[in-house]
Design a protein around this motif. Sequence first.
Motif, PDB file in Angstrom:
ATOM      1  N   GLY A 336     -22.615   3.717  -6.825  1.00 45.73           N
ATOM      2  CA  GLY A 336     -21.334   3.499  -7.487  1.00 45.73           C
ATOM      3  C   GLY A 336     -20.488   2.382  -6.912  1.00 45.73           C
ATOM      4  N   ALA A 337     -21.040   1.596  -5.995  1.00 44.03           N
ATOM      5  CA  ALA A 337     -20.228   0.555  -5.354  1.00 44.03           C
ATOM      6  C   ALA A 337     -19.734  -0.483  -6.356  1.00 44.03           C
ATOM      7  CB  ALA A 337     -21.026  -0.119  -4.235  1.00 44.03           C
ATOM      8  N   GLY A 338     -20.604  -0.879  -7.287  1.00 44.21           N
ATOM      9  CA  GLY A 338     -20.192  -1.881  -8.267  1.00 44.21           C
ATOM     10  C   GLY A 338     -19.056  -1.394  -9.142  1.00 44.21           C
ATOM     11  N   GLU A 339     -19.118  -0.138  -9.563  1.00 39.57           N
ATOM     12  CA  GLU A 339     -18.034   0.426 -10.367  1.00 39.57           C
ATOM     13  C   GLU A 339     -16.728   0.465  -9.581  1.00 39.57           C
ATOM     14  OE1 GLU A 339     -18.551   3.729 -13.251  1.00 39.57           O
ATOM     15  OE2 GLU A 339     -20.475   3.969 -12.236  1.00 39.57           O
ATOM     16  N   LEU A 340     -16.826   0.811  -8.300  1.00 43.13           N
ATOM     17  CA  LEU A 340     -15.613   0.877  -7.484  1.00 43.13           C
ATOM     18  C   LEU A 340     -14.970  -0.497  -7.346  1.00 43.13           C
ATOM     19  CD1 LEU A 340     -16.604   3.364  -4.623  1.00 43.13           C
ATOM     20  CD2 LEU A 340     -15.185   3.796  -6.643  1.00 43.13           C
ATOM     21  N   LEU A 341     -15.785  -1.530  -7.160  1.00 45.62           N
ATOM     22  CA  LEU A 341     -15.236  -2.879  -7.037  1.00 45.62           C
ATOM     23  C   LEU A 341     -14.523  -3.293  -8.327  1.00 45.62           C
ATOM     24  CD1 LEU A 341     -18.257  -4.453  -5.185  1.00 45.62           C
ATOM     25  CD2 LEU A 341     -15.919  -4.400  -4.285  1.00 45.62           C
ATOM     26  N   ALA A 342     -15.159  -3.034  -9.462  1.00 47.14           N
ATOM     27  CA  ALA A 342     -14.526  -3.381 -10.736  1.00 47.14           C
ATOM     28  C   ALA A 342     -13.265  -2.560 -10.957  1.00 47.14           C
ATOM     29  CB  ALA A 342     -15.523  -3.156 -11.876  1.00 47.14           C
ATOM     30  N   ALA A 343     -13.306  -1.285 -10.564  1.00 46.33           N
ATOM     31  CA  ALA A 343     -12.118  -0.437 -10.714  1.00 46.33           C
ATOM     32  C   ALA A 343     -10.978  -0.928  -9.834  1.00 46.33           C
ATOM     33  CB  ALA A 343     -12.471   1.004 -10.371  1.00 46.33           C
ATOM     34  N   ALA A 344     -11.309  -1.462  -8.663  1.00 43.50           N
ATOM     35  CA  ALA A 344     -10.270  -2.011  -7.788  1.00 43.50           C
ATOM     36  C   ALA A 344      -9.610  -3.227  -8.428  1.00 43.50           C
ATOM     37  CB  ALA A 344     -10.869  -2.377  -6.427  1.00 43.50           C
ATOM     38  N   VAL A 345     -10.411  -4.045  -9.131  1.00 46.34           N
ATOM     39  CA  VAL A 345      -9.840  -5.185  -9.857  1.00 46.34           C
ATOM     40  C   VAL A 345      -8.886  -4.692 -10.945  1.00 46.34           C
ATOM     41  CG1 VAL A 345     -10.378  -7.119 -11.383  1.00 46.34           C
ATOM     42  CG2 VAL A 345     -11.763  -6.720  -9.329  1.00 46.34           C
ATOM     43  N   ALA A 346      -9.288  -3.619 -11.637  1.00 47.85           N
ATOM     44  CA  ALA A 346      -8.400  -3.049 -12.653  1.00 47.85           C
ATOM     45  C   ALA A 346      -7.089  -2.575 -12.027  1.00 47.85           C
ATOM     46  CB  ALA A 346      -9.097  -1.891 -13.364  1.00 47.85           C
ATOM     47  N   ASP A 347      -7.167  -1.967 -10.855  1.00 48.38           N
ATOM     48  CA  ASP A 347      -5.955  -1.534 -10.158  1.00 48.38           C
ATOM     49  C   ASP A 347      -5.093  -2.729  -9.774  1.00 48.38           C
ATOM     50  OD1 ASP A 347      -6.602   1.152 -10.303  1.00 48.38           O
ATOM     51  OD2 ASP A 347      -7.532   1.216  -8.321  1.00 48.38           O
ATOM     52  N   GLU A 348      -5.756  -3.800  -9.331  1.00 48.16           N
ATOM     53  CA  GLU A 348      -5.023  -5.014  -8.971  1.00 48.16           C
ATOM     54  C   GLU A 348      -4.263  -5.559 -10.176  1.00 48.16           C
ATOM     55  OE1 GLU A 348      -6.424  -8.646  -6.306  1.00 48.16           O
ATOM     56  OE2 GLU A 348      -7.297  -8.756  -8.324  1.00 48.16           O
ATOM     57  N   TYR A 349      -4.925  -5.629 -11.321  1.00 53.18           N
ATOM     58  CA  TYR A 349      -4.266  -6.107 -12.542  1.00 53.18           C
ATOM     59  C   TYR A 349      -3.246  -5.100 -13.056  1.00 53.18           C
ATOM     60  CZ  TYR A 349      -6.609 -10.503 -13.301  1.00 53.18           C
ATOM     61  OH  TYR A 349      -6.999 -11.813 -13.186  1.00 53.18           O
ATOM     62  N   GLY A 350      -3.337  -3.862 -12.583  1.00 52.64           N
ATOM     63  CA  GLY A 350      -2.346  -2.863 -12.933  1.00 52.64           C
ATOM     64  C   GLY A 350      -1.151  -2.855 -12.007  1.00 52.64           C
ATOM     65  N   GLY A 351      -1.140  -3.748 -11.017  1.00 47.53           N
ATOM     66  CA  GLY A 351       0.038  -3.903 -10.175  1.00 47.53           C
ATOM     67  C   GLY A 351      -0.097  -3.442  -8.742  1.00 47.53           C
ATOM     68  N   ILE A 352      -1.305  -3.021  -8.316  1.00 51.22           N
ATOM     69  CA  ILE A 352      -1.503  -2.585  -6.920  1.00 51.22           C
ATOM     70  C   ILE A 352      -2.105  -3.750  -6.147  1.00 51.22           C
ATOM     71  CG2 ILE A 352      -2.559  -0.867  -5.400  1.00 51.22           C
ATOM     72  CD1 ILE A 352      -2.710   1.024  -7.819  1.00 51.22           C
ATOM     73  N   ALA A 353      -1.278  -4.482  -5.456  1.00 47.13           N
ATOM     74  CA  ALA A 353      -1.678  -5.756  -4.863  1.00 47.13           C
ATOM     75  C   ALA A 353      -2.794  -5.625  -3.842  1.00 47.13           C
ATOM     76  CB  ALA A 353      -0.462  -6.436  -4.227  1.00 47.13           C
ATOM     77  N   GLN A 354      -2.816  -4.529  -3.082  1.00 42.41           N
ATOM     78  CA  GLN A 354      -3.800  -4.365  -2.006  1.00 42.41           C
ATOM     79  C   GLN A 354      -5.082  -3.670  -2.457  1.00 42.41           C
ATOM     80  OE1 GLN A 354      -3.778  -5.544   1.225  1.00 42.41           O
ATOM     81  NE2 GLN A 354      -2.109  -6.737   0.333  1.00 42.41           N
ATOM     82  N   ALA A 355      -5.201  -3.393  -3.746  1.00 46.09           N
ATOM     83  CA  ALA A 355      -6.348  -2.619  -4.220  1.00 46.09           C
ATOM     84  C   ALA A 355      -7.676  -3.311  -3.901  1.00 46.09           C
ATOM     85  CB  ALA A 355      -6.227  -2.361  -5.724  1.00 46.09           C
ATOM     86  N   VAL A 356      -7.774  -4.608  -4.185  1.00 44.85           N
ATOM     87  CA  VAL A 356      -9.028  -5.318  -3.923  1.00 44.85           C
ATOM     88  C   VAL A 356      -9.201  -5.641  -2.445  1.00 44.85           C
ATOM     89  CG1 VAL A 356     -10.297  -7.453  -4.354  1.00 44.85           C
ATOM     90  CG2 VAL A 356      -9.273  -6.210  -6.264  1.00 44.85           C
ATOM     91  N   PRO A 357      -8.202  -6.233  -1.763  1.00 38.99           N
ATOM     92  CA  PRO A 357      -8.408  -6.546  -0.338  1.00 38.99           C
ATOM     93  C   PRO A 357      -8.780  -5.335   0.508  1.00 38.99           C
ATOM     94  CG  PRO A 357      -6.457  -7.665  -1.165  1.00 38.99           C
ATOM     95  CD  PRO A 357      -6.899  -6.740  -2.255  1.00 38.99           C
ATOM     96  N   SER A 358      -8.179  -4.179   0.248  1.00 43.45           N
ATOM     97  CA  SER A 358      -8.442  -3.014   1.087  1.00 43.45           C
ATOM     98  C   SER A 358      -9.862  -2.489   0.914  1.00 43.45           C
ATOM     99  CB  SER A 358      -7.439  -1.903   0.778  1.00 43.45           C
ATOM    100  OG  SER A 358      -7.533  -1.500  -0.578  1.00 43.45           O
TER     101      SER A 358
END
Length: 400
Positions: A336-358
Amino acid sequence: MPLVDRLRNESQAHHDCVESLPCFRALANRTLPSGSHRALHQALALLHEALTRALAATSHPALVALGAEAPSVHPLLEAGLVSSAPRDRLESPVVISAVALGERMRSAAHREPLSLLGYHYALRLALLPLPGTSPWSDFARWLEGRALEAAEEEGVLRAVGESFTLVRNLLDALHPPRERPPTWWLNRDAGGHPITTDLDELRAALRAAEASWEEFPYYAWRYGEHGRQFSWSDSAWLVTLGGQDEAQVWKHISWLGGLLASRGMPRLMLERHLRVLSRELVHAKPMHRRAYDVLSRVAERMAGERRRILGDDELRMFGEDFDARVGPEWSQQLRGAGELLAAAVADEYGGIAQAVPSLASWMREPSRFPAPWIHAVERTLLQARSLCRVRFPSGVPGRE
């Protein structure tokens, strides 16, 4: 070092610690106050019940005989009292940790069945051996001729350590009495936030947490056993939101989702957990379905926010592409790593700035992952962000 020697050395150190506690001495001297005595009985009864069920649930040939055993009652526990496991609400918060370990044994019966050997040895033989018996020598003879793989041996040792640690904490808190908030018995570092103390709800919360850890091996890889305890306490807290006004529940869960995403856990993980938690609660107490359904509705609302940015099919696409890039060995190790990475991008575009870097900083660590993995991480993030930029050229959706 042979497993029997490792077990002897580690369990002896644990045993010495347990026997030094005032509560153990009071138990041996029969001076333990009745309230503490009853709480200890209930905790041990829950553990005995959980272990018996876990052994009965596995078909592993090495465990079938153990599941058929009916261990004798130790004189210090007074015949009859070990069957007094609570059936509804918990009389004492110290019993909560026994419920948690019981759920670990239940999941172990399916995930790593041979770890039940460790629970069996610690809880039935080592902690309170019957006078005139030789539980260690009997168990050592039983292990002779049984070859365990390295991971299986580690599972046995971990189970022994968990069991001794739990009982040591129980005894330490029971006498002299120490006041602890209920949350402490799931997670010492969670503070004093409320959790359910209904036995059925608590078990459902713990089952949901264990299921989430099964779905996402990333949890264990990154956060270890300490992280598992936070999953327990968070899940038991989420239960307390059932029946509240949906707007208020959304406020609480949105806050938690943002906090976790900023710490490396995309909101997709909480979304999936809420669905499992709602199902487990309804299964445990169907008469309260209306109260528990708010959790699944909030999960759907959270999913709706994500789908505006990346849909379910797109998440699967990124997951499949990532797995193909890293190969079967790594894709199975960290599903599920690929899904998690894409989901983090969605969170980033949803306004959570640290979603991808973390998340990405951990997944790009070269001491942890090989070059093809790191390349796949970079590629997935690039493609997901490119798709989001095409869909929302002005940036974060809803934020002009």
